[in-house]
Scaffold this active site. Structure first.
Site, PDB file in Angstrom:
ATOM      1  N   GLU A  65       0.837  -1.206   0.000  1.00  0.00           N
ATOM      2  CA  GLU A  65       0.000   0.000   0.000  1.00  0.00           C
ATOM      3  C   GLU A  65       0.870   1.253   0.000  1.00  0.00           C
ATOM      4  O   GLU A  65       0.597   2.216  -0.722  1.00  0.00           O
ATOM      5  CB  GLU A  65      -0.896   0.021   1.252  1.00  0.00           C
ATOM      6  CG  GLU A  65      -1.822  -1.179   1.402  1.00  0.00           C
ATOM      7  CD  GLU A  65      -1.192  -2.327   2.189  1.00  0.00           C
ATOM      8  OE1 GLU A  65       0.012  -2.592   1.975  1.00  0.00           O
ATOM      9  OE2 GLU A  65      -1.903  -2.959   2.982  1.00  0.00           O
ATOM     10  N   SER A 183      31.457 -33.431  -5.155  1.00  0.00           N
ATOM     11  CA  SER A 183      30.163 -32.754  -5.350  1.00  0.00           C
ATOM     12  C   SER A 183      30.327 -31.331  -5.857  1.00  0.00           C
ATOM     13  O   SER A 183      29.328 -30.647  -6.095  1.00  0.00           O
ATOM     14  CB  SER A 183      29.402 -32.736  -4.024  1.00  0.00           C
ATOM     15  OG  SER A 183      30.127 -32.004  -3.066  1.00  0.00           O
ATOM     16  N   TRP A 185      31.572 -28.869  -8.747  1.00  0.00           N
ATOM     17  CA  TRP A 185      30.233 -28.357  -8.593  1.00  0.00           C
ATOM     18  C   TRP A 185      29.280 -29.086  -9.529  1.00  0.00           C
ATOM     19  O   TRP A 185      29.649 -29.327 -10.681  1.00  0.00           O
ATOM     20  CB  TRP A 185      30.180 -26.854  -8.927  1.00  0.00           C
ATOM     21  CG  TRP A 185      31.001 -26.047  -7.956  1.00  0.00           C
ATOM     22  CD1 TRP A 185      32.235 -25.522  -8.163  1.00  0.00           C
ATOM     23  CD2 TRP A 185      30.628 -25.668  -6.623  1.00  0.00           C
ATOM     24  NE1 TRP A 185      32.666 -24.833  -7.051  1.00  0.00           N
ATOM     25  CE2 TRP A 185      31.684 -24.906  -6.089  1.00  0.00           C
ATOM     26  CE3 TRP A 185      29.501 -25.895  -5.833  1.00  0.00           C
ATOM     27  CZ2 TRP A 185      31.647 -24.377  -4.792  1.00  0.00           C
ATOM     28  CZ3 TRP A 185      29.478 -25.367  -4.560  1.00  0.00           C
ATOM     29  CH2 TRP A 185      30.545 -24.614  -4.054  1.00  0.00           C
ATOM     30  N   LEU A 219      28.424 -20.824   4.602  1.00  0.00           N
ATOM     31  CA  LEU A 219      27.031 -20.399   4.809  1.00  0.00           C
ATOM     32  C   LEU A 219      26.883 -18.873   4.848  1.00  0.00           C
ATOM     33  O   LEU A 219      25.968 -18.351   5.502  1.00  0.00           O
ATOM     34  CB  LEU A 219      26.417 -21.028   6.075  1.00  0.00           C
ATOM     35  CG  LEU A 219      26.390 -22.554   6.132  1.00  0.00           C
ATOM     36  CD1 LEU A 219      25.646 -23.029   7.386  1.00  0.00           C
ATOM     37  CD2 LEU A 219      25.731 -23.152   4.890  1.00  0.00           C
ATOM     38  N   ARG A 222      27.290 -14.184  -0.458  1.00  0.00           N
ATOM     39  CA  ARG A 222      28.400 -13.515  -1.145  1.00  0.00           C
ATOM     40  C   ARG A 222      27.958 -12.963  -2.489  1.00  0.00           C
ATOM     41  O   ARG A 222      27.021 -13.480  -3.112  1.00  0.00           O
ATOM     42  CB  ARG A 222      29.565 -14.499  -1.343  1.00  0.00           C
ATOM     43  CG  ARG A 222      30.126 -15.019  -0.030  1.00  0.00           C
ATOM     44  CD  ARG A 222      31.347 -15.896  -0.210  1.00  0.00           C
ATOM     45  NE  ARG A 222      31.094 -17.155  -0.897  1.00  0.00           N
ATOM     46  CZ  ARG A 222      30.618 -18.258  -0.299  1.00  0.00           C
ATOM     47  NH1 ARG A 222      30.330 -18.248   0.988  1.00  0.00           N
ATOM     48  NH2 ARG A 222      30.437 -19.359  -0.993  1.00  0.00           N
ATOM     49  N   GLU A 290      19.355 -25.745   3.319  1.00  0.00           N
ATOM     50  CA  GLU A 290      20.201 -26.030   2.148  1.00  0.00           C
ATOM     51  C   GLU A 290      20.625 -27.489   2.042  1.00  0.00           C
ATOM     52  O   GLU A 290      21.212 -27.892   1.065  1.00  0.00           O
ATOM     53  CB  GLU A 290      21.432 -25.129   2.176  1.00  0.00           C
ATOM     54  CG  GLU A 290      21.119 -23.706   1.754  1.00  0.00           C
ATOM     55  CD  GLU A 290      22.252 -23.048   0.971  1.00  0.00           C
ATOM     56  OE1 GLU A 290      23.249 -23.714   0.651  1.00  0.00           O
ATOM     57  OE2 GLU A 290      22.130 -21.853   0.694  1.00  0.00           O
ATOM     58  N   GLY A 292      21.947 -31.357   4.347  1.00  0.00           N
ATOM     59  CA  GLY A 292      21.961 -32.315   3.242  1.00  0.00           C
ATOM     60  C   GLY A 292      20.764 -33.216   3.268  1.00  0.00           C
ATOM     61  O   GLY A 292      19.670 -32.853   3.701  1.00  0.00           O
ATOM     62  N   ALA A 298      13.879 -34.810   6.434  1.00  0.00           N
ATOM     63  CA  ALA A 298      13.092 -34.589   7.655  1.00  0.00           C
ATOM     64  C   ALA A 298      12.114 -33.426   7.460  1.00  0.00           C
ATOM     65  O   ALA A 298      10.953 -33.504   7.887  1.00  0.00           O
ATOM     66  CB  ALA A 298      14.023 -34.308   8.828  1.00  0.00           C
TER      67      ALA A 298
HETATM   68  C1  AOF Z   1       0.385  -4.854   4.633  1.00  0.00           C
HETATM   69  N1  AOF Z   1       0.981  -4.737   3.433  1.00  0.00           N
HETATM   70  O1  AOF Z   1       2.526  -5.291   1.933  1.00  0.00           O
HETATM   71  C2  AOF Z   1       2.445  -6.507   3.927  1.00  0.00           C
HETATM   72  C3  AOF Z   1       1.765  -6.683   5.152  1.00  0.00           C
HETATM   73  O2  AOF Z   1       7.575  -6.095   9.782  1.00  0.00           O
HETATM   74  P1  AOF Z   1       6.682  -5.374   8.832  1.00  0.00           P
HETATM   75  O3  AOF Z   1       6.495  -3.928   9.169  1.00  0.00           O
HETATM   76  O4  AOF Z   1       7.099  -5.547   7.377  1.00  0.00           O
HETATM   77  O5  AOF Z   1       5.229  -6.013   8.978  1.00  0.00           O
HETATM   78  C4  AOF Z   1       5.010  -7.335   8.617  1.00  0.00           C
HETATM   79  C5  AOF Z   1       3.566  -7.700   8.849  1.00  0.00           C
HETATM   80  O6  AOF Z   1       2.716  -6.847   8.097  1.00  0.00           O
HETATM   81  C6  AOF Z   1       3.246  -9.121   8.376  1.00  0.00           C
HETATM   82  O7  AOF Z   1       3.422 -10.068   9.376  1.00  0.00           O
HETATM   83  C7  AOF Z   1       1.783  -9.005   7.976  1.00  0.00           C
HETATM   84  O8  AOF Z   1       0.935  -9.055   9.098  1.00  0.00           O
HETATM   85  C8  AOF Z   1       1.751  -7.600   7.399  1.00  0.00           C
HETATM   86  N2  AOF Z   1       2.123  -7.637   6.001  1.00  0.00           N
HETATM   87  N3  AOF Z   1       0.745  -5.860   5.448  1.00  0.00           N
HETATM   88  O9  AOF Z   1      -0.465  -4.072   4.982  1.00  0.00           O
HETATM   89  C9  AOF Z   1       2.004  -5.498   3.040  1.00  0.00           C
HETATM   90  N4  AOF Z   1       3.506  -7.270   3.593  1.00  0.00           N
HETATM   91 ZN    ZN Z   2       1.251  -2.577   5.920  1.00  0.00          ZN
END
Ligand code: AOF
Ligand code: ZN
Length: 370
Positions: A65, A183, A185, A219, A222, A290, A292, A298
């Site tokens: 938004e 392994s 690459w 880990l 890079r 990642e 193994g 699991a």
């Molecule tokens: C929205 N619009 O595009 C998203 C939302 O840590 P923050 O500030 O990024 O908040 C993350 C939380 O906000 C997430 O857990 C979910 O509840 C909401 N995500 N909300 O209005 C967005 N990505």
């Molecule tokens: Zn938001």
């Protein structure tokens, strides 16, 4: 005239909103999965012309938004009174890593909010706040699609665990090493560069003690020229066996200083431990597994895989002369085909199939999600 048109759109049936919500859903797919949900937003004027489109680019970046409103503002729009904001998710109410969208929507004076899915977390309630503040709110437009978009993220939230992305790098015949253990690459440099971009945006990276011993991975995230990236994940090893002294992932530092050992073989327990850990000042909400073989198996067996990037190299390895093979997975508890977990092609974040040099990267998410 504008007032009359505003009223007409304000009372429009749900289906009149659908083309704009569809556009917001499409925009959401440009983001990437992880700590936060995929969210898209569209702003229209009182005649239904699209003024701007936004989407969320992952934890720490602008919410959809805000992105949409910022784009409208940078194209010169300052009067939002006759506009409608479409969002695939109910706007957030709380200040998290970023400020609350609800507040901004109210502040700039948006006339109407149309949203798809309710926020499934404690961050819900933004729509009610906006209604009380005099914004006209239409809820649940294309709600099923909006919910499907973040089906696994919502499940992870409800279980109180981080979102899990899995990395597989294998030969065409699903081998991760030859009979003698070589392994490096199997996949090419382009695939590995892609992995490093993912390592930069996760909170934690996880391998098993066996991989830590055999491969001795760093880990770290890079850049293609081998430099350390600006943001680094928490380096984690799962299992009870002690790490060899001098294991590279420790960087010679004590446990808790950039790395952690999760002394369990239960992947859910490991995730819950991570959920209560902090890294770079925030809780761990996105984990990249990642390898193994036993750790991956699991996680698959416990249905804790939310997203897969499978890098498949066009090389065939087969078995050793004694029939031995090192496969991507061991037993995942499947004895009959109907029990085999199926995955769908994931249209988000670059799409389901990407050619990376000589390799193909498949982007998948469990069936049931979009
Ligand atoms: C929205 N619009 O595009 C998203 C939302 O840590 P923050 O500030 O990024 O908040 C993350 C939380 O906000 C997430 O857990 C979910 O509840 C909401 N995500 N909300 O209005 C967005 N990505
Ligand atoms: Zn938001």
């Amino acid at each position: 005239m504008a007032q009359k048109e505003m009223r007409a759109l304000g009372t429009a049936p749900h289906h009149a909103h659908e083309p704009f919500m569809q556009q917001a859903l499409d925009a959401a797919l440009q983001g990437h999965r992880g700590a936060n949900p995929l969210v898209g937003a569209v702003l229209t004027d009182s005649r239904g012309a699209v003024l701007s489109v936004g989407h969320h680019r992952g934890a720490g970046s602008l919410h959809a938004e805000r992105d949409c409103i910022a784009r409208a503002q940078s194209s010169g729009i300052s009067d939002f009174s006759g506009t409608t904001l479409y969002s695939t998710l109910e706007p957030c109410r709380n200040y998290g890593r970023t400020p609350a969208c609800t507040q901004l929507i109210h502040e700039v004076g948006i006339g109407q909010l149309v949203y798809g899915a309710k926020d499934p977390t404690a961050n819900t309630g933004g729509a009610d706040i906006l209604t009380e503040a005099g914004v006209s709110v239409v809820a649940g437009v294309m709600a099923a699609d909006a919910e499907a978009l973040n089906h696994r993220w919502t499940a992870a939230q409800k279980q109180g665990r981080p979102f899990v992305t899995v990395h597989l790098a294998q030969s065409l015949d699903a081998r991760i090493a030859a009979a003698d253990g070589t392994s490096q690459w199997i996949t090419g440099p382009e695939s590995r560069t892609h992995t490093h971009t993912i390592r930069q945006r996760i909170d934690a990276i996880l391998v098993g003690t066996n991989t830590a011993q055999v491969d001795d991975p760093r880990l770290t995230a890079r850049t293609p020229d081998g430099e350390l990236a600006e943001t680094q994940p928490l380096r984690c090893v799962m299992g009870r066996r002690e790490l060899a002294p001098g294991a590279k992932l420790t960087q010679g530092r004590p446990e808790g200083d950039g790395w952690a050992q999760l002394r369990t073989r239960d992947p859910f327990e490991a995730l819950l431990t991570l959920a209560s850990a902090q890294h770079n000042g925030f809780p761990v909400r996105h984990v990249l597994v990642e390898g193994g073989q036993s750790v991956l198996s699991a996680f698959v067996a416990a249905d804790l895989v939310d997203e897969i990037f499978a890098y498949v190299a066009p090389v065939l390895i087969g078995t050793g002369q004694d029939g031995s093979a090192r496969n991507t997975l061991g037993s995942i508890g499947v004895e009959t085909l109907t029990d085999a977990p199926r995955y769908g092609l994931d249209p988000a974040d670059g799409g389901p199939v990407t050619v990376m040099g000589d390799d193909v990267c498949l982007h998948l998410t469990p069936k049931g999600a979009q």
